[in-house]
Scaffold this motif. Sequence first.
Motif, PDB file in Angstrom:
ATOM      1  N   HIS A   1      16.973  -0.071  -5.677  1.00  0.00           N
ATOM      2  CA  HIS A   1      17.864  -0.168  -4.495  1.00  0.00           C
ATOM      3  C   HIS A   1      18.195  -1.798  -4.555  1.00  0.00           C
ATOM      4  N   LEU A   2      17.413  -2.494  -4.673  1.00  0.00           N
ATOM      5  CA  LEU A   2      17.913  -4.192  -4.715  1.00  0.00           C
ATOM      6  C   LEU A   2      18.666  -4.318  -5.929  1.00  0.00           C
ATOM      7  N   LYS A   3      18.387  -3.543  -6.951  1.00  0.00           N
ATOM      8  CA  LYS A   3      19.172  -4.005  -8.111  1.00  0.00           C
ATOM      9  C   LYS A   3      20.680  -3.270  -7.986  1.00  0.00           C
ATOM     10  N   ALA A   4      20.721  -2.188  -7.252  1.00  0.00           N
ATOM     11  CA  ALA A   4      21.954  -1.423  -7.319  1.00  0.00           C
ATOM     12  C   ALA A   4      22.905  -2.418  -6.228  1.00  0.00           C
ATOM     13  N   GLU A   5      22.359  -3.183  -5.336  1.00  0.00           N
ATOM     14  CA  GLU A   5      22.914  -3.598  -4.362  1.00  0.00           C
ATOM     15  C   GLU A   5      23.252  -5.234  -4.843  1.00  0.00           C
ATOM     16  N   GLY A   6      22.765  -5.422  -6.080  1.00  0.00           N
ATOM     17  CA  GLY A   6      23.049  -6.964  -6.536  1.00  0.00           C
ATOM     18  C   GLY A   6      22.095  -7.959  -6.132  1.00  0.00           C
ATOM     19  N   TRP A   7      20.889  -7.604  -5.633  1.00  0.00           N
ATOM     20  CA  TRP A   7      20.034  -8.578  -5.366  1.00  0.00           C
ATOM     21  C   TRP A   7      19.147  -9.328  -6.523  1.00  0.00           C
ATOM     22  N   VAL A   8      18.923  -8.255  -7.306  1.00  0.00           N
ATOM     23  CA  VAL A   8      18.020  -8.520  -8.553  1.00  0.00           C
ATOM     24  C   VAL A   8      18.804  -7.825  -9.852  1.00  0.00           C
ATOM     25  N   ARG A   9      18.411  -8.566 -10.879  1.00  0.00           N
ATOM     26  CA  ARG A   9      18.604  -7.724 -12.063  1.00  0.00           C
ATOM     27  C   ARG A   9      17.463  -7.701 -12.778  1.00  0.00           C
ATOM     28  N   THR A  10      17.311  -6.812 -13.819  1.00  0.00           N
ATOM     29  CA  THR A  10      16.281  -6.450 -14.491  1.00  0.00           C
ATOM     30  C   THR A  10      16.327  -6.714 -15.925  1.00  0.00           C
ATOM     31  N   GLU A  11      15.505  -7.159 -16.379  1.00  0.00           N
ATOM     32  CA  GLU A  11      15.236  -7.867 -17.942  1.00  0.00           C
ATOM     33  C   GLU A  11      14.091  -6.711 -18.687  1.00  0.00           C
ATOM     34  N   VAL A  12      14.449  -5.889 -19.526  1.00  0.00           N
ATOM     35  CA  VAL A  12      13.258  -4.992 -19.973  1.00  0.00           C
ATOM     36  C   VAL A  12      12.157  -5.831 -20.748  1.00  0.00           C
ATOM     37  N   GLY A  13      10.909  -5.380 -20.083  1.00  0.00           N
ATOM     38  CA  GLY A  13      10.004  -5.937 -20.700  1.00  0.00           C
ATOM     39  C   GLY A  13       9.291  -7.365 -20.239  1.00  0.00           C
ATOM     40  N   LEU A  14      10.452  -7.920 -19.059  1.00  0.00           N
ATOM     41  CA  LEU A  14      10.207  -9.136 -18.490  1.00  0.00           C
ATOM     42  C   LEU A  14       9.915  -8.913 -16.838  1.00  0.00           C
ATOM     43  N   GLY A  15      10.707  -8.168 -16.388  1.00  0.00           N
ATOM     44  CA  GLY A  15      10.493  -7.809 -15.036  1.00  0.00           C
ATOM     45  C   GLY A  15      11.809  -7.982 -14.414  1.00  0.00           C
ATOM     46  N   SER A  16      11.982  -8.231 -12.849  1.00  0.00           N
ATOM     47  CA  SER A  16      13.106  -8.147 -12.209  1.00  0.00           C
ATOM     48  C   SER A  16      13.087  -9.659 -11.629  1.00  0.00           C
ATOM     49  N   PHE A  17      14.623 -10.110 -11.668  1.00  0.00           N
ATOM     50  CA  PHE A  17      14.810 -11.605 -11.154  1.00  0.00           C
ATOM     51  C   PHE A  17      15.867 -11.608 -10.149  1.00  0.00           C
ATOM     52  N   VAL A  18      15.974 -12.453  -9.155  1.00  0.00           N
ATOM     53  CA  VAL A  18      16.650 -12.776  -8.261  1.00  0.00           C
ATOM     54  C   VAL A  18      18.156 -13.170  -8.608  1.00  0.00           C
ATOM     55  N   GLU A  19      19.049 -12.575  -8.159  1.00  0.00           N
ATOM     56  CA  GLU A  19      20.416 -12.999  -8.557  1.00  0.00           C
ATOM     57  C   GLU A  19      21.064 -14.036  -7.877  1.00  0.00           C
ATOM     58  N   PRO A  20      21.739 -14.970  -8.338  1.00  0.00           N
ATOM     59  CA  PRO A  20      22.193 -15.982  -7.335  1.00  0.00           C
ATOM     60  C   PRO A  20      23.140 -15.413  -6.430  1.00  0.00           C
ATOM     61  N   HIS A  21      23.072 -15.965  -5.050  1.00  0.00           N
ATOM     62  CA  HIS A  21      24.223 -15.484  -4.224  1.00  0.00           C
ATOM     63  C   HIS A  21      24.743 -16.718  -3.644  1.00  0.00           C
TER      64      HIS A  21
ATOM     65  N   GLU B   1       0.839  -1.254   0.015  1.00  0.00           N
ATOM     66  CA  GLU B   1      -0.004   0.087  -0.054  1.00  0.00           C
ATOM     67  C   GLU B   1       0.923   1.162  -0.136  1.00  0.00           C
ATOM     68  N   VAL B   2       1.665   1.476  -1.004  1.00  0.00           N
ATOM     69  CA  VAL B   2       2.719   2.349  -1.239  1.00  0.00           C
ATOM     70  C   VAL B   2       2.621   2.949  -2.519  1.00  0.00           C
ATOM     71  N   ALA B   3       3.269   4.162  -2.745  1.00  0.00           N
ATOM     72  CA  ALA B   3       3.323   4.673  -4.179  1.00  0.00           C
ATOM     73  C   ALA B   3       4.089   4.200  -5.122  1.00  0.00           C
ATOM     74  N   ALA B   4       3.543   3.989  -6.375  1.00  0.00           N
ATOM     75  CA  ALA B   4       4.421   3.358  -7.337  1.00  0.00           C
ATOM     76  C   ALA B   4       6.074   3.996  -7.151  1.00  0.00           C
ATOM     77  N   SER B   5       6.369   5.154  -6.960  1.00  0.00           N
ATOM     78  CA  SER B   5       7.438   5.686  -6.936  1.00  0.00           C
ATOM     79  C   SER B   5       8.326   5.025  -5.633  1.00  0.00           C
ATOM     80  N   THR B   6       7.730   4.835  -4.640  1.00  0.00           N
ATOM     81  CA  THR B   6       8.266   4.252  -3.644  1.00  0.00           C
ATOM     82  C   THR B   6       8.678   2.657  -4.018  1.00  0.00           C
ATOM     83  N   ALA B   7       7.657   1.975  -4.520  1.00  0.00           N
ATOM     84  CA  ALA B   7       8.008   0.551  -4.975  1.00  0.00           C
ATOM     85  C   ALA B   7       9.150   0.670  -6.197  1.00  0.00           C
ATOM     86  N   GLN B   8       9.229   1.663  -7.088  1.00  0.00           N
ATOM     87  CA  GLN B   8      10.337   1.733  -8.064  1.00  0.00           C
ATOM     88  C   GLN B   8      11.863   1.980  -7.207  1.00  0.00           C
TER      89      GLN B   8
END
Length: 78
Positions: A57-77, A45-52
Amino acid sequence: MSVDLDRTRPIWRQIVAVIQGRIEDGTYPAGSRVPSVVEISTEFEVAASTAQKVLAHLKAEGWVRTEVGLGSFVEPHS
């Protein structure tokens, strides 16, 4: 799944912590898709800007990768 957020601390950081916890406990295993901006906005229950900000942040920290048109996926750790 309902999550109670503490409105005295930055909400986006709390959501990041929840998603990181889900990655660590296997709810979102490596290679799996994490919730989209719309899904995060709805669940927490937050604004879209908060979700973005959460996903950025998760991408910058290496937790996820983003694939245009597909979404964000968990990076292996290790």
